[in-house]
Design a protein around this motif. Structure first.
Motif, PDB file in Angstrom:
ATOM      1  N   LYS A 127       4.795   0.937   1.156  1.00 39.13           N
ATOM      2  CA  LYS A 127       5.220  -0.208   1.955  1.00 39.13           C
ATOM      3  C   LYS A 127       5.237  -1.466   1.098  1.00 39.13           C
ATOM      4  CE  LYS A 127       4.172  -2.782   6.211  1.00 39.13           C
ATOM      5  NZ  LYS A 127       3.279  -2.875   7.393  1.00 39.13           N
ATOM      6  N   THR A 128       6.347  -2.190   1.157  1.00 38.35           N
ATOM      7  CA  THR A 128       6.466  -3.456   0.444  1.00 38.35           C
ATOM      8  C   THR A 128       6.988  -4.520   1.396  1.00 38.35           C
ATOM      9  OG1 THR A 128       8.789  -3.233  -0.283  1.00 38.35           O
ATOM     10  CG2 THR A 128       7.103  -2.153  -1.622  1.00 38.35           C
ATOM     11  N   TYR A 148       9.515   2.810   1.464  1.00 38.79           N
ATOM     12  CA  TYR A 148      10.135   3.880   0.695  1.00 38.79           C
ATOM     13  C   TYR A 148       9.464   5.196   1.039  1.00 38.79           C
ATOM     14  CZ  TYR A 148      11.617  -0.179  -1.933  1.00 38.79           C
ATOM     15  OH  TYR A 148      12.130  -1.401  -2.275  1.00 38.79           O
ATOM     16  N   ARG A 149      10.253   6.197   1.316  1.00 42.83           N
ATOM     17  CA  ARG A 149       9.745   7.532   1.581  1.00 42.83           C
ATOM     18  C   ARG A 149      10.098   8.407   0.386  1.00 42.83           C
ATOM     19  NH1 ARG A 149      11.747   7.751   7.944  1.00 42.83           N
ATOM     20  NH2 ARG A 149      10.268   6.157   8.671  1.00 42.83           N
ATOM     21  N   VAL A 173      15.043   5.003   2.527  1.00 44.62           N
ATOM     22  CA  VAL A 173      14.642   3.607   2.450  1.00 44.62           C
ATOM     23  C   VAL A 173      14.729   3.039   3.861  1.00 44.62           C
ATOM     24  CG1 VAL A 173      15.095   1.335   1.447  1.00 44.62           C
ATOM     25  CG2 VAL A 173      15.541   3.400   0.106  1.00 44.62           C
ATOM     26  N   VAL A 174      13.657   2.375   4.300  1.00 44.18           N
ATOM     27  CA  VAL A 174      13.596   1.826   5.646  1.00 44.18           C
ATOM     28  C   VAL A 174      13.464   0.307   5.551  1.00 44.18           C
ATOM     29  CG1 VAL A 174      12.395   1.872   7.863  1.00 44.18           C
ATOM     30  CG2 VAL A 174      12.457   3.933   6.428  1.00 44.18           C
ATOM     31  N   VAL A 175      14.457  -0.411   6.058  1.00 51.14           N
ATOM     32  CA  VAL A 175      14.467  -1.870   6.018  1.00 51.14           C
ATOM     33  C   VAL A 175      14.267  -2.409   7.430  1.00 51.14           C
ATOM     34  CG1 VAL A 175      15.782  -3.940   5.426  1.00 51.14           C
ATOM     35  CG2 VAL A 175      16.002  -1.884   4.019  1.00 51.14           C
ATOM     36  N   GLU A 176      13.154  -3.132   7.633  1.00 47.76           N
ATOM     37  CA  GLU A 176      12.844  -3.701   8.942  1.00 47.76           C
ATOM     38  C   GLU A 176      12.915  -2.642  10.042  1.00 47.76           C
ATOM     39  OE1 GLU A 176      12.014  -7.240   9.981  1.00 47.76           O
ATOM     40  OE2 GLU A 176      11.217  -6.745   8.018  1.00 47.76           O
ATOM     41  N   GLY A 177      12.362  -1.469   9.751  1.00 45.32           N
ATOM     42  CA  GLY A 177      12.290  -0.405  10.738  1.00 45.32           C
ATOM     43  C   GLY A 177      13.553   0.433  10.880  1.00 45.32           C
ATOM     44  N   VAL A 178      14.596   0.108  10.124  1.00 51.00           N
ATOM     45  CA  VAL A 178      15.854   0.852  10.209  1.00 51.00           C
ATOM     46  C   VAL A 178      15.957   1.811   9.033  1.00 51.00           C
ATOM     47  CG1 VAL A 178      18.366   0.702  10.333  1.00 51.00           C
ATOM     48  CG2 VAL A 178      16.952  -1.070  11.388  1.00 51.00           C
ATOM     49  N   SER A 179      15.978   3.107   9.328  1.00 53.14           N
ATOM     50  CA  SER A 179      16.024   4.149   8.308  1.00 53.14           C
ATOM     51  C   SER A 179      17.461   4.442   7.888  1.00 53.14           C
ATOM     52  CB  SER A 179      15.379   5.434   8.846  1.00 53.14           C
ATOM     53  OG  SER A 179      15.759   6.561   8.088  1.00 53.14           O
ATOM     54  N   LEU A 180      17.683   4.434   6.592  1.00 51.54           N
ATOM     55  CA  LEU A 180      18.996   4.789   6.048  1.00 51.54           C
ATOM     56  C   LEU A 180      19.400   6.184   6.494  1.00 51.54           C
ATOM     57  CD1 LEU A 180      21.106   3.755   3.739  1.00 51.54           C
ATOM     58  CD2 LEU A 180      19.925   5.441   2.331  1.00 51.54           C
ATOM     59  N   GLY A 194       0.807  -1.209   0.000  1.00 46.92           N
ATOM     60  CA  GLY A 194       0.000   0.000   0.000  1.00 46.92           C
ATOM     61  C   GLY A 194       0.842   1.261   0.000  1.00 46.92           C
ATOM     62  N   GLU A 195       0.152   2.375  -0.177  1.00 53.55           N
ATOM     63  CA  GLU A 195       0.809   3.678  -0.181  1.00 53.55           C
ATOM     64  C   GLU A 195      -0.027   4.673   0.615  1.00 53.55           C
ATOM     65  OE1 GLU A 195       1.093   5.034  -4.213  1.00 53.55           O
ATOM     66  OE2 GLU A 195      -1.082   5.206  -4.471  1.00 53.55           O
ATOM     67  N   VAL A 196       0.666   5.612   1.214  1.00 54.75           N
ATOM     68  CA  VAL A 196       0.020   6.713   1.918  1.00 54.75           C
ATOM     69  C   VAL A 196       0.570   7.996   1.314  1.00 54.75           C
ATOM     70  CG1 VAL A 196      -0.338   7.879   4.122  1.00 54.75           C
ATOM     71  CG2 VAL A 196      -0.199   5.367   4.039  1.00 54.75           C
TER      72      VAL A 196
END
Length: 205
Positions: free
Chosen positions: A138-139, A153-154, A167-174, A127-129
């Motif tokens: 969100k993927t 992805y923001r 880019v946020v992987v498993e709650g960790v933001s780059l 989905g997307e917001v």
């Protein structure tokens, strides 16, 4: 560190960091950007037969061109510097942006030597917001080492279209990860000293 966590995902950094690109023509929203970009990058990565390995470095220039078109490194560098951005001159901000971009490639592409083609990974678009000018997509990457990995992805809408700034992987933001690292340096050192560190890091100094 974010690098240590994402590095364990192997192919995820290639799918994750570089999937947020799209054809300039025909995109209608942030979700479309992510979907079309995922396929575009996978087309590069899966040029070899299933089970064979692809040398990622051989495709660096192609991946670099895609990322430069669709990632907003100006936005990323400002967010990474946070409150310290005010201590940088316009020339230093420009150099920081270029060095930070190179650092990401050096960390996530140049050190990731091979990619195994024909894997079982599947990207699910959940989905997307959209709250213009910002959006979140969100993927979930399924089938990677028998686990599901959430990749978000923001994006920010620019005159030329939607561009990714985090880019946020498993709650960790780059971005948050690097902001913390650079803040720890900048509370003790000057902007020029940070730039010198980065020059040395990416073999520019």
């Amino acid at each position: 560190m974010l690098y240590n966590r994402i590095r364990t995902f192997g192919a995820l950094i290639l799918i994750g960091l570089f999937s947020a690109v799209s054809s300039v023509h025909g995109e209608t929203g942030p979700m479309d950007v992510i979907k079309s970009g995922t396929q575009r990058v996978l087309n590069i990565l899966n040029t070899c037969k299933p089970g064979e390995t692809l040398t990622v470095a051989e495709y660096r220039a192609e991946l670099e061109k895609i990322v430069d078109e669709y990632f907003d490194f100006d936005e990323m560098s400002i967010r990474v510097l946070g409150r310290h951005v005010r201590s940088f001159t316009p020339e230093q901000r420009s150099e920081f942006r270029d060095l930070f971009r190179e650092l990401l490639f050096e960390t996530y592409i140049d050190r990731y030597e091979t990619y195994t083609c024909g894997g079982n990974e599947e990207v699910i678009y959940e989905g997307e917001v959209i709250r213009e000018p910002y959006a979140l997509v969100k993927t979930v990457v399924r089938g990677y080492k028998d686990t599901d990995v959430v990749v978000e992805y923001r994006l920010k809408k620019k005159p030329e279209g939607w561009k990714v700034y985090d880019v946020v992987v498993e709650g960790v933001s780059l971005i948050q990860n690097y902001r913390s690292q650079f803040n720890d340096i900048l509370v003790r050192e000057s902007s020029e000293q940070l730039l010198q560190r980065l020059r040395q890091k990416v073999n520019k100094g």
